[in-house]
Design a protein around this motif. Structure first.
Motif, PDB file in Angstrom:
ATOM      1  N   TYR A 266       0.845  -1.211   0.000  1.00 10.38           N
ATOM      2  CA  TYR A 266       0.000   0.000   0.000  1.00 10.38           C
ATOM      3  C   TYR A 266       0.877   1.256   0.000  1.00 10.38           C
ATOM      4  CZ  TYR A 266      -4.474  -2.291   1.006  1.00 10.38           C
ATOM      5  OH  TYR A 266      -5.618  -3.024   0.919  1.00 10.38           O
ATOM      6  N   MET A 267       1.927   1.225   0.856  1.00  7.34           N
ATOM      7  CA  MET A 267       2.780   2.419   0.980  1.00  7.34           C
ATOM      8  C   MET A 267       3.513   2.687  -0.328  1.00  7.34           C
ATOM      9  SD  MET A 267       4.406   1.112   4.482  1.00  7.34           S
ATOM     10  CE  MET A 267       3.326   0.282   5.625  1.00  7.34           C
TER      11      MET A 267
ATOM     12  N   ALA B   8      -2.110  11.388  -2.290  1.00  2.90           N
ATOM     13  CA  ALA B   8      -1.599  10.014  -2.287  1.00  2.90           C
ATOM     14  C   ALA B   8      -0.380   9.899  -1.370  1.00  2.90           C
ATOM     15  CB  ALA B   8      -1.243   9.581  -3.708  1.00  2.90           C
ATOM     16  N   MET B   9       0.470  10.935  -1.445  1.00  2.00           N
ATOM     17  CA  MET B   9       1.648  10.955  -0.559  1.00  2.00           C
ATOM     18  C   MET B   9       1.220  10.995   0.909  1.00  2.00           C
ATOM     19  SD  MET B   9       4.606  11.257  -2.254  1.00  2.00           S
ATOM     20  CE  MET B   9       5.659  12.162  -1.156  1.00  2.00           C
ATOM     21  N   GLN B  10       0.202  11.822   1.183  1.00  4.63           N
ATOM     22  CA  GLN B  10      -0.303  11.905   2.564  1.00  4.63           C
ATOM     23  C   GLN B  10      -0.788  10.534   3.025  1.00  4.63           C
ATOM     24  OE1 GLN B  10      -3.358  14.896   2.794  1.00  4.63           O
ATOM     25  NE2 GLN B  10      -1.904  16.577   2.890  1.00  4.63           N
ATOM     26  N   GLY B  11      -1.568   9.884   2.165  1.00 10.74           N
ATOM     27  CA  GLY B  11      -2.096   8.564   2.510  1.00 10.74           C
ATOM     28  C   GLY B  11      -0.969   7.563   2.724  1.00 10.74           C
ATOM     29  N   GLY B  12       0.009   7.559   1.817  1.00  6.96           N
ATOM     30  CA  GLY B  12       1.105   6.594   1.889  1.00  6.96           C
ATOM     31  C   GLY B  12       1.957   6.785   3.137  1.00  6.96           C
ATOM     32  N   LEU B  13       2.315   8.050   3.419  1.00  8.61           N
ATOM     33  CA  LEU B  13       3.177   8.307   4.576  1.00  8.61           C
ATOM     34  C   LEU B  13       2.415   8.138   5.892  1.00  8.61           C
ATOM     35  CD1 LEU B  13       5.402  11.296   3.387  1.00  8.61           C
ATOM     36  CD2 LEU B  13       5.828   8.862   3.220  1.00  8.61           C
ATOM     37  N   PHE B  14       1.130   8.518   5.889  1.00 11.34           N
ATOM     38  CA  PHE B  14       0.306   8.289   7.086  1.00 11.34           C
ATOM     39  C   PHE B  14       0.193   6.773   7.332  1.00 11.34           C
ATOM     40  CE2 PHE B  14      -4.216   8.986   9.021  1.00 11.34           C
ATOM     41  CZ  PHE B  14      -3.708   8.775  10.288  1.00 11.34           C
ATOM     42  N   HIS B  15       0.080   6.016   6.248  1.00 16.01           N
ATOM     43  CA  HIS B  15      -0.031   4.552   6.388  1.00 16.01           C
ATOM     44  C   HIS B  15       1.255   3.972   6.970  1.00 16.01           C
ATOM     45  CE1 HIS B  15      -2.558   1.130   5.695  1.00 16.01           C
ATOM     46  NE2 HIS B  15      -1.572   0.455   5.152  1.00 16.01           N
ATOM     47  N   MET B  16       2.388   4.616   6.694  1.00 15.37           N
ATOM     48  CA  MET B  16       3.658   4.092   7.221  1.00 15.37           C
ATOM     49  C   MET B  16       3.697   4.168   8.744  1.00 15.37           C
ATOM     50  SD  MET B  16       6.500   5.420   4.507  1.00 15.37           S
ATOM     51  CE  MET B  16       7.768   4.195   4.754  1.00 15.37           C
ATOM     52  N   ILE B  17       3.355   5.333   9.283  1.00 16.37           N
ATOM     53  CA  ILE B  17       3.426   5.466  10.750  1.00 16.37           C
ATOM     54  C   ILE B  17       2.311   4.645  11.401  1.00 16.37           C
ATOM     55  CG2 ILE B  17       2.116   7.651  10.882  1.00 16.37           C
ATOM     56  CD1 ILE B  17       4.114   8.460  13.124  1.00 16.37           C
ATOM     57  N   ASN B  18       1.150   4.613  10.727  1.00 18.67           N
ATOM     58  CA  ASN B  18       0.036   3.788  11.198  1.00 18.67           C
ATOM     59  C   ASN B  18       0.426   2.325  11.259  1.00 18.67           C
ATOM     60  OD1 ASN B  18      -2.376   4.854  11.874  1.00 18.67           O
ATOM     61  ND2 ASN B  18      -3.100   5.111   9.783  1.00 18.67           N
ATOM     62  N   ASP B  19       1.006   1.867  10.167  1.00 16.87           N
ATOM     63  CA  ASP B  19       1.372   0.453  10.042  1.00 16.87           C
ATOM     64  C   ASP B  19       2.416   0.075  11.093  1.00 16.87           C
ATOM     65  OD1 ASP B  19       1.228  -2.065   8.408  1.00 16.87           O
ATOM     66  OD2 ASP B  19       3.350  -1.633   8.216  1.00 16.87           O
ATOM     67  N   GLY B  20       3.354   1.001  11.321  1.00 17.37           N
ATOM     68  CA  GLY B  20       4.365   0.743  12.343  1.00 17.37           C
ATOM     69  C   GLY B  20       3.718   0.444  13.688  1.00 17.37           C
ATOM     70  N   VAL B  21       2.650   1.170  14.008  1.00 15.95           N
ATOM     71  CA  VAL B  21       1.999   1.020  15.318  1.00 15.95           C
ATOM     72  C   VAL B  21       1.119  -0.232  15.354  1.00 15.95           C
ATOM     73  CG1 VAL B  21       0.405   2.095  16.943  1.00 15.95           C
ATOM     74  CG2 VAL B  21       2.089   3.489  15.760  1.00 15.95           C
ATOM     75  N   TYR B  22       0.193  -0.356  14.390  1.00 12.00           N
ATOM     76  CA  TYR B  22      -0.749  -1.489  14.524  1.00 12.00           C
ATOM     77  C   TYR B  22      -0.101  -2.826  14.201  1.00 12.00           C
ATOM     78  CZ  TYR B  22      -2.027  -0.765   9.512  1.00 12.00           C
ATOM     79  OH  TYR B  22      -2.021  -0.609   8.151  1.00 12.00           O
ATOM     80  N   LYS B  23       0.918  -2.809  13.352  1.00  9.27           N
ATOM     81  CA  LYS B  23       1.611  -4.067  13.075  1.00  9.27           C
ATOM     82  C   LYS B  23       2.377  -4.529  14.317  1.00  9.27           C
ATOM     83  CE  LYS B  23       4.961  -3.947  10.069  1.00  9.27           C
ATOM     84  NZ  LYS B  23       5.444  -3.560   8.729  1.00  9.27           N
TER      85      LYS B  23
END
Lengths: 114, 512
Positions: B323-324, B347-362
């Motif tokens: 996704y990122m 798209a950049m906002q979504g991708g970079l937000f997904h990175m920090i999000n993913d770091g936490v929930y993963k």
């Protein structure tokens, strides 16, 4: 000062969503409270109901194992899944092949497109 | 030394403190294991503190460049060329925050999870070395320095994966990871040599100005993209990741996963910061999009057929990396065009937000799954079942992480995926259809894992106790996840948008 706006890109507000969910839960609870309070729990209430059949004594037999879930889906798509799973051999040589192949494809792509 | 000097030098503390405490932990640990353990905690907390200091400063006063050695290179004085630049900008803040949150949670979790293992001081040293390495990778503004930190991360994290060397599978996973990392590192060094041979500089900003798009530049670009994509566990080079994540000590699994994301941060930095001026960003962006889509599809479908809980989450992690790459790839592909304003930036906002999000929930998913494995001694979903009866808190933590990775509202995973769907749709609707299908399959997989491991009648599988520190570490991640869930707008405007500015910025401050 940080703006703690609750709407993301004019399209999504988690706080409003949560408030609506809580309102719905409150409504559900109100409907629940309207029910018959004289219901009596029997010794069999709360037991698993398997189409009227007597549940097995061993509780492990009631539980559906991981491989059984989505068996139909993976079996129907086995022409996709079988080569995919076989491709994951666990061999380091194969891992390296994929790195080399990807490098070759990316380099060719860059030279053709850029 | 005034507070302002300390703040300006905070990037060096973020790198230097874990290195110092890695050394002290081993040294002091030889005489007192408890003191060694304490020093590990102090090192971790101090590093997190300085990440906070740097982040606050960047987000309030703007970015700066911290230079080790000579302030400016000068032809008259050869020694003046000994200078290493660290970039403290919005993108570095996003990366170091993501790493710090996961490292803190994994470190706290390790305290009780690793109890009973021998050589713990070496474990803490390797942990801190990995932390220093991955922070160095995302903070540096210099290619050779990047290679050094890349190697530090690789060596330390490979040793972490193989830490339980009494288990054959751990050693095998560590060996595979080490061979791939070493080959990757050598290729990275080769491409750095190609660029240095042409331009005589290693600094990102100088290279950005100097690169002209020659045959050799394209070769270097291709090698760097593939090697960092491999380290980010992108398909078709993802196969090492489930082995490494599955066999590493459970408490550090999310931390090993975050080192992969560190490589993705570096890849984005190089593509935007060094190559985007002279080599068509559209071509680089399309490579990211293709690798991202492949990662999403292959990752999620391989997760569907897993019965091992840790490997299942590892494949989901590969899918999320997709996704990122896709979202940031769309941003890169539209860079310098009118489309960037209309949807590329979103798209950049979504991708970079997904990175920090993913770091936490993963991390939350991994740690709660590891808690189940720790309590039951079982990893197979065919044998697990009914653990929710005895592990209510872990069940809650797993459910939160699971719903977030599946993108179920109102959790933060939904917010970042919504931004990705809305923007990528304008680039190509087919990509969004694929992303939505992948998200639906993710939900099905997470449903399977939750149903198999947690629900059903109590089978009496829970044998071991889950300590309070393990619950505390999952609680910290949950608190961050809840904040991201309730205030996605704040995360996007205060952390993600400055990260985009940093990524696209031109490093003007470091030019001689």
């Amino acid at each position: 000062m940080i703006d703690i706006g609750i709407v993301l890109e004019d399209m999504w507000s988690p706080i409003i969503f949560i408030v609506i969910v809580l309102l719905n839960l409150g409504l559900a609870y109100w409907l629940f409270k309207m029910g018959d309070p004289t219901y009596n729990k029997t010794e069999h209430s709360g037991e698993p109901f398997i189409s009227g059949n007597r549940p097995p004594e061993d509780v492990r037999k009631i539980h559906v194992a991981g491989d059984n879930l989505f068996w139909g889906f993976t079996d129907a798509l086995k022409r996709y899944f079988e080569p995919l799973i076989e491709g994951h051999t666990g061999r380091l040589n194969d891992y390296m092949y994929w790195v080399v192949i990807t490098l070759a494809v990316v380099l060719v792509y860059i030279y053709l497109v850029v | 030394m005034t507070w302002d000097t300390i703040v300006t030098a905070s990037p060096t503390f973020i790198l230097g403190l874990p290195l110092l405490f890695a050394f002290l932990t081993t040294l002091v640990g030889r005489f007192s294991k408890r003191l060694g353990k304490l020093l590990f905690g102090v090192g971790l907390l101090l590093t997190t503190f300085f990440v906070g200091v740097m982040s606050y400063q960047v987000l309030t006063d703007g970015s700066w460049f911290y230079v080790f050695g000579a302030e400016q290179p000068s032809p008259e004085n050869l020694l003046s060329f000994f200078r290493i630049t660290f970039v403290a900008d919005g993108f570095a803040v996003l990366a170091t925050l993501t790493i710090a949150i996961t490292a803190l949670a994994a470190g706290i979790y390790s305290y009780s999870f690793m109890k009973g293992e021998s050589g713990l001081n070496k474990f803490y040293t390797l942990f801190l070395l990995t932390l220093a390495g991955v922070n160095g990778m995302v903070l540096t503004g210099d290619l050779f320095n990047l290679f050094v930190w890349f190697e530090v991360t690789s060596v330390a994290s490979c040793a972490l994966v193989a830490f339980r060397n009494y288990k054959g599978k751990s050693v095998e996973a560590g060996l595979k990871y080490m061979v791939l990392s070493t080959v990757g590192g050598l290729f990275v060094l080769f491409s750095i040599g190609l660029l240095y041979g042409q331009y005589g500089v290693l600094n990102y900003a100088l290279l950005r100005e100097g690169i002209t798009g020659t045959f050799i530049d394209k070769l270097a670009l291709g090698i760097l993209v593939v090697m960092f994509a491999m380290k980010s566990s992108s398909v078709p080079m993802q196969m090492w990741a489930p082995d490494a994540y599955g066999e590493a000590p459970g408490s550090v699994t999310p931390f090993i996963a975050i080192t992969s994301m560190g490589s993705l941060f570096v890849l984005f930095r190089l593509l935007f910061g060094v190559f985007s001026v002279s080599i068509s960003p559209a071509a680089s962006g399309s490579i990211l999009i293709i690798l991202g889509v492949l990662s999403m599809i292959v990752g999620v479908t391989m997760a569907l057929v897993q019965s091992d809980l840790k490997r299942l989450i590892a494949y989901l992690s590969v899918s999320q990396i997709g996704y990122m790459m896709m979202a940031v790839g769309v941003g890169l592909a539209t860079l310098n065009t009118g489309e960037y304003e209309s949807f590329g930036e979103l798209a950049m906002q979504g991708g970079l937000f997904h990175m920090i999000n993913d770091g936490v929930y993963k991390a939350l998913l991994f740690l709660s799954a590891v808690a189940v494995v720790h309590a039951t001694g079982i990893r197979s979903l065919n044998e697990l079942g009914g653990v929710a009866h005895k592990m209510p808190y872990t069940t809650f933590f797993f459910l939160l992480g699971a719903l977030s990775i599946a993108g179920i509202p109102p959790l933060s995973g939904f917010s970042s995926k919504l931004l990705i769907y809305k923007s990528v749709y304008l680039y190509s609707p087919i990509l969004v259809i694929i992303a939505l299908v992948v998200s639906i399959i993710t939900l099905a997989i997470i449903g399977k894992a939750f149903f198999n491991a947690f629900l059903g009648p109590n089978q009496g599988l829970v044998k071991n106790h889950i300590s309070k520190t393990m619950l505390l570490s999952m609680g910290i991640l949950t608190a961050v996840l809840v904040l991201f869930t309730l205030f996605p707008n704040v995360v996007v405007t205060e952390i993600v948008s400055p990260a985009i500015e940093g990524l696209i910025g031109s490093f003007e401050g470091v030019l001689p």
